[in-house]
Design a protein around this motif. Structure first.
Motif, short mmCIF file in Angstrom:
data_model
loop_
_atom_site.label_atom_id
_atom_site.label_comp_id
_atom_site.label_asym_id
_atom_site.label_seq_id
_atom_site.Cartn_x
_atom_site.Cartn_y
_atom_site.Cartn_z
N ILE A 286 0.92 -1.15 -0.07
CA ILE A 286 -0.03 0.04 -0.14
C ILE A 286 0.84 1.23 -0.05
O ILE A 286 0.32 2.32 -0.83
N PHE A 287 2.10 1.41 0.60
CA PHE A 287 2.61 2.46 1.02
C PHE A 287 3.82 2.56 0.03
O PHE A 287 4.64 3.90 -0.17
N ARG A 288 4.52 1.51 -0.32
CA ARG A 288 5.54 1.50 -1.01
C ARG A 288 5.47 0.88 -2.59
O ARG A 288 6.55 0.81 -3.33
N GLY A 289 4.14 0.44 -2.81
CA GLY A 289 3.99 -0.13 -4.23
C GLY A 289 4.81 -1.60 -4.29
O GLY A 289 4.99 -1.97 -5.62
N ASN A 290 5.11 -2.13 -3.45
CA ASN A 290 6.08 -3.57 -3.38
C ASN A 290 5.01 -4.62 -3.57
O ASN A 290 4.44 -5.01 -2.29
N THR A 291 4.60 -5.37 -4.65
CA THR A 291 3.67 -6.51 -4.48
C THR A 291 4.42 -7.84 -4.49
O THR A 291 3.95 -8.72 -4.13
N ARG A 292 5.66 -8.03 -4.34
CA ARG A 292 6.57 -9.17 -4.16
C ARG A 292 7.26 -9.22 -2.78
O ARG A 292 8.31 -9.38 -2.72
#
Length: 471
Positions: A286-292
């Motif tokens: 949500i806050f850093r855009g890291n989906t992995r």
């Protein structure tokens, strides 16, 4: 005390067998002979004997091993729950005769559930291998051809989102702490139930995410920040509950309740660590855009679940485990495998050929698979093993010779036969319930797939033998 078979049939058993002899389905008579195999029943007997050191000689008389085998096989042939299985067998004379329950009392659903736990993945593998051997001995399959494919068996979870996972975590932690308070009383840290607050945050996040037009990211992040803050407070409270049980602040007056309290503490610690992982991956997305995020959890209850993409337009993401299914003639599944981590399909071909050779005692003349199994190394290694026709298409080739090879009649016929693997996967999912696993954990997934494959093989062997007899 357990036995291999019922020592003596009753008058009711003979009466039922006489009445239903012409009502059985066409596959049942031959499947009955397969399930009567001494080696298979001995394998089930040994598994049941391990439930208790004195199971062989002490205790009241339990259901014989052949009844256990037939009841569990029928469950997965029909894709019933244990409750449906109990009701249907009690009410149907054909099923009573097939399962060898006869005129006796049908075991209840909980008892049959314990049988299922006793037959672990290793036992089911042994039973499956023996059934494949019987199919070879009876001439149902010869092993001249082999086809292999992979599919996904989903775990029994809801569609995972960050907000619902956090909501699940708060709900479960609160429930465990409520049980601890009921046993230990109002000592130490007091339970503060934040379930209502979390539920409101979930509803707000859902409304923002479903709003028409572009999603308001600032509003969404604000709602998630509130949800994470509340969840963090619940996790901190759970940590204090665990520490107070360990220190003896929260304790019980009886030994049994104290043991229950220790069990709840372990359950609380395990769930708390999973919820913290969900919080970590939620902040990253949500806050850093890291989906992995490393160690990403898709379910608090089935933590081994993976996201698997098979390129389906209607279902781009599937949540479960990768399963390999390989077959020989007459749709007999000669091997299956549930993978802890998804492998590449191309890495499975040579191992599948070796398994075919070990199970059926010969090298197949034809091997067929889809394009995901292709590599030049695989094709060369398969031909080196003595396979004359390797029917695996190379979709990305620019070689005119390769294109001409793939247009030959034998190659096209091999690919037509390969498509039967898609049909077999569809049948075991639709008829035997392999769309979604109803057992828990990775071991439960192995049991579910193993029993489904055994059920399918029993039906197909029965039908093939009946067709041979009729002709």
């Amino acid at each position: 005390m357990i036995t291999m078979r019922r020592a003596q049939l009753s008058f009711g058993d003979g009466l039922i067998a006489e009445e239903v002899s012409d009502l059985r389905e066409d596959w049942m008579a031959h499947a009955d002979l397969v399930l009567a195999d001494e080696q298979i029943i001995a394998t089930v007997y040994e598994a049941l004997a391990k439930r208790h050191p004195k199971s062989r000689c002490r205790g009241r008389r339990a259901a014989p091993a052949d009844v256990v085998l037939r009841v569990l096989t029928l469950k997965h042939i029909r894709n019933w729950s244990y409750e449906e299985l109990e009701r249907e067998v009690r009410a149907n004379l054909v099923y009573r005769d097939f399962t060898r329950v006869g005129g006796g009392k049908m075991p209840d659903a909980k008892t049959m559930g314990r049988w299922g736990l006793a037959l672990g993945p290793e036992v089911l593998k042994q039973i499956h291998e023996r059934i494949v051997k019987i199919a070879c001995d009876e001439g149902v399959t010869t092993g001249r051809r082999m086809r292999v494919d992979t599919t996904v068996v989903e775990t029994n979870i809801h569609h995972p989102t960050d907000s619902t996972l956090l909501g699940d975590g708060v709900r479960v932690l609160t429930r465990i702490m409520r049980k601890i308070t009921k046993i230990a009383g109002a000592v130490g840290t007091k339970l503060r139930d934040r379930s209502r607050s979390v539920k409101l945050r979930l509803l707000e996040i859902g409304r923002v995410a479903r709003a028409k037009g572009p999603i308001n990211q600032d509003k969404l992040k604000h709602r998630y920040r509130q949800l994470l803050n509340t969840t963090s407070r619940v996790v901190g409270q759970a940590k204090r509950f665990s520490e107070e049980i360990a220190q003896g602040v929260k304790r019980s007056t009886t030994v049994l309740k104290q043991l229950a309290l220790e069990g709840l503490r372990q359950e609380l610690d395990g769930m708390r660590s999973r919820v913290r992982q969900v919080m970590k991956q939620t902040r990253a997305r949500i806050f850093r855009g890291n989906t992995r995020s490393e160690g990403k959890l898709l379910s608090l209850f089935e933590p081994s679940t993976e996201v698997i993409r098979k390129g389906k337009a209607g279902k781009p993401n599937e949540f479960g485990k990768m399963v390999k299914v390989q077959e020989a003639e007459n749709q007999i599944i000669t091997d299956y495998e549930v993978y802890d981590r998804r492998p590449y399909d191309s890495d499975l071909l040579l191992a599948a050929i070796e398994t075919h050779q070990a199970r059926l005692g010969r090298t197949p003349r034809l091997v067929a698979a889809d394009a995901a199994f292709y590599s030049a190394k695989n094709e060369a290694a398969a031909k080196a093993k003595g396979i004359k026709r390797v029917c695996i298409p190379n979709r990305s080739t620019k070689s005119p010779e390769r294109k001409r090879e793939q247009r030959k009649r034998w190659f096209r016929n091999g690919q037509k036969w390969r498509t039967g693997c898609e049909g077999r996967i569809s049948v075991i999912k639709r008829r035997h319930g392999l769309t979604r696993c109803r057992y828990k954990g990775f071991t439960g997934m192995n049991r579910w797939v193993g029993l489904g494959v055994i059920a399918d093989n029993v039906v197909n062997i029965g039908r093939a033998m009946e067709k041979e007899t009729a002709s």
